[in-house]
Write a protein that holds these residues in place. Structure first.
Motif, PDB file in Angstrom:
ATOM      1  N   PRO A 112     -51.221 -23.336 -24.586  1.00 16.11           N
ATOM      2  CA  PRO A 112     -51.273 -22.153 -25.471  1.00 16.11           C
ATOM      3  C   PRO A 112     -50.578 -20.942 -24.860  1.00 16.11           C
ATOM      4  N   LEU A 113     -50.692 -20.764 -23.530  1.00 15.84           N
ATOM      5  CA  LEU A 113     -50.022 -19.636 -22.887  1.00 15.84           C
ATOM      6  C   LEU A 113     -48.506 -19.776 -22.991  1.00 15.84           C
ATOM      7  N   ARG A 115     -61.711 -21.317 -28.619  1.00 13.11           N
ATOM      8  CA  ARG A 115     -62.817 -20.467 -28.202  1.00 13.11           C
ATOM      9  C   ARG A 115     -62.703 -20.027 -26.746  1.00 13.11           C
ATOM     10  N   ASP A 116     -61.708 -20.529 -26.026  1.00 14.05           N
ATOM     11  CA  ASP A 116     -61.574 -20.184 -24.620  1.00 14.05           C
ATOM     12  C   ASP A 116     -60.721 -18.927 -24.468  1.00 14.05           C
ATOM     13  N   ARG A 173     -58.696 -16.507 -27.120  1.00  8.67           N
ATOM     14  CA  ARG A 173     -58.917 -15.072 -27.326  1.00  8.67           C
ATOM     15  C   ARG A 173     -57.608 -14.312 -27.210  1.00  8.67           C
ATOM     16  N   LEU A 174     -56.792 -14.694 -26.213  1.00  4.98           N
ATOM     17  CA  LEU A 174     -55.496 -14.035 -26.054  1.00  4.98           C
ATOM     18  C   LEU A 174     -54.618 -14.263 -27.275  1.00  4.98           C
ATOM     19  N   ALA A 175     -54.631 -15.495 -27.823  1.00  4.44           N
ATOM     20  CA  ALA A 175     -53.823 -15.787 -29.006  1.00  4.44           C
ATOM     21  C   ALA A 175     -54.276 -14.945 -30.195  1.00  4.44           C
TER      22      ALA A 175
END
Length: 450
Positions: A191-192, A217-218, A222-224
């Protein structure tokens, strides 16, 4: 180095350190247990030569003239030599009297003391004839000593093999951990990586409608979500700025056209009557003031900054009295203030601008000699006029930028005053609303949080 590589190396190092600690502990414990087992074996044999009076040991070591054969010692070890076990008898001086299973066992100072006194024991590791022995020296009560030795080389070879196996285990575990860490990091950082690609696309193309990976949910999830929210906010801000520019261009076109027309008239007809020239000049002054006010309001709305004024304790009732006095002086209208003591945390210049816009708006849209009523309560300011009020169809839009109802288009103004009031209210965490009074007129209410 990439984040994946760092995680893989960190996991490999962590596993290696853990494996080394476990392997070292296992090796030390194994070494100690093997040594204890050998020592217990030697203790068992040593007890056969430790009768209280020493007669058995004496007969065993000195009862036969053929000292190299030591038949007594053979009897002492159950009438037969045991493979890997050797014996040596020492006289009082510590010299070798006879030996079996080995040419000669080494004798140190402690062994000589035991042989001289006939008391005490000692267990140690020694080498002889290229073989490593675990040697126990037992004193004989009548003088001298017996040395019982067991081959320790095999044990050392087992421990050496164990060291190699443990080393291989550490290496394999570290490699497997590094691979597993890289795979886990690859999955975790995907995802990063997608967010990075999205950010790079935004930076290169300037587009704000790029695809953002689905949020979990990780922490990357949250960053996304935060990134998607930020892009949405930026997109909305850009749309608002574009709309502001379009509206501003439309609103600026009218006064600029009027100014250009008046200036061209003065240039073409230098011999205009004095009255006509004065009327044109007054119109130019009026249009210039309107244009300056419009530009100031546009700059404030476009930059969304309000003098960066610090917050402080503000007395709303006193501030409203000053605004009312200024309006009376400028317009000659009667402004009635009914105020309760009201203290709030805010920026005085912003609040003065917002309340002043509401009072000026009430004076503009209500004809003289009707009064403007201002009511102040804790965290609330209410401004009422006695004009025609606001039509229900216009009420949802009166705080939009440049919105002007059909009735307001004949009056001076840019359509930004109420938008500025709404902006200031939101800057203070509050809100503003409009409704019509029962007996006529519009009521604007500023509400601030406690």
């Amino acid at each position: 180095m990439t984040l994946r590589g760092k995680i893989a190396i960190a996991m490999a190092l962590l596993t290696a350190v853990t494996a080394i600690i476990v392997a070292t502990t296992a090796y030390v414990v194994t070494d100690q247990r093997v040594r204890v087992g050998v020592d217990q074996y030697l203790d068992t044999y040593g007890k056969r030569f430790q009768d209280p009076e020493g007669r058995q040991a004496a007969v065993t070591c000195f009862g036969d003239t053929n000292r190299r054969q030591l038949p007594g010692v053979r009897r002492g070890i159950d009438e037969g030599s045991v493979e890997g076990v050797a014996f040596q008898c020492l006289d009082r001086s510590g010299g070798s009297v006879a030996a079996i299973g080995v040419d000669e066992l080494p004798v140190n100072a402690r062994d000589r003391v035991i042989a001289a006194t006939g008391r005490g024991t000692q267990t140690r590791t020694a080498s002889s004839d290229g073989t490593t022995w675990r040697v126990k020296t037992v004193g004989i009560a009548q003088g001298g000593a017996v040395q019982i030795a067991r081959d320790y080389g095999e044990t050392n070879r087992v421990l050496s093999a164990l060291r190699i196996r443990l080393f291989v285990v550490v290496v394999v575990a570290s490699v497997v951990s590094a691979i597993a860490g890289w795979l886990i990091a690859r999955r975790s950082t995907k995802p990063l990586e997608q967010l990075t690609n999205a950010a790079e696309e935004v930076a290169i193309t300037g587009r704000l409608d790029v695809d953002v990976p689905a949020a979990g949910r990780d922490e990357p999830g949250r960053l996304a979500r935060s990134f998607a929210t930020m892009l949405a906010a930026l997109g909305q801000s850009r749309d608002q700025q574009q709309q502001l520019v379009q509206d501003a261009g439309h609103e600026l076109r009218t006064p600029l056209t009027s100014l250009r027309t008046n200036v061209e008239t003065l240039q073409r007809y230098p011999d205009l009557p004095v009255e006509t020239r004065e009327a044109i000049l007054l119109d130019l002054q009026s249009e210039t003031r309107e244009l300056g006010s419009l530009v100031d309001e546009l700059v404030q709305l476009a930059t969304d900054t309000w003098d960066d004024e610090p917050e402080e304790q503000v007395s709303l009732d006193q501030l409203v009295e000053r605004v009312a006095e200024r309006t009376r002086r400028r317009t000659g209208r009667d402004v009635i203030v009914v105020a309760e003591p009201a203290i709030m945390l805010g920026r005085p210049r912003e609040l003065t601008r917002a309340i002043g816009n509401l009072v000026d708006n009430a004076a503009k849209f209500s004809d003289a000699p009707s009064v403007v009523e201002v009511t102040v309560r804790p965290m609330t300011v209410q401004v009422r006029d006695h004009g025609p009020g606001v039509l229900p169809v216009d009420q949802p839009h009166v705080f939009d930028r440049f919105y002007r109802s059909a009735e307001a288009r004949s009056k001076p103004g840019s359509g930004l005053g109420l938008a500025i009031v709404d902006q200031i209210a939101r800057n203070h965490g509050g809100s503003v609303r409009v409704e019509n009074a029962d007996n006529g007129g519009a009521v604007f209410t500023l509400i601030f949080p406690n």
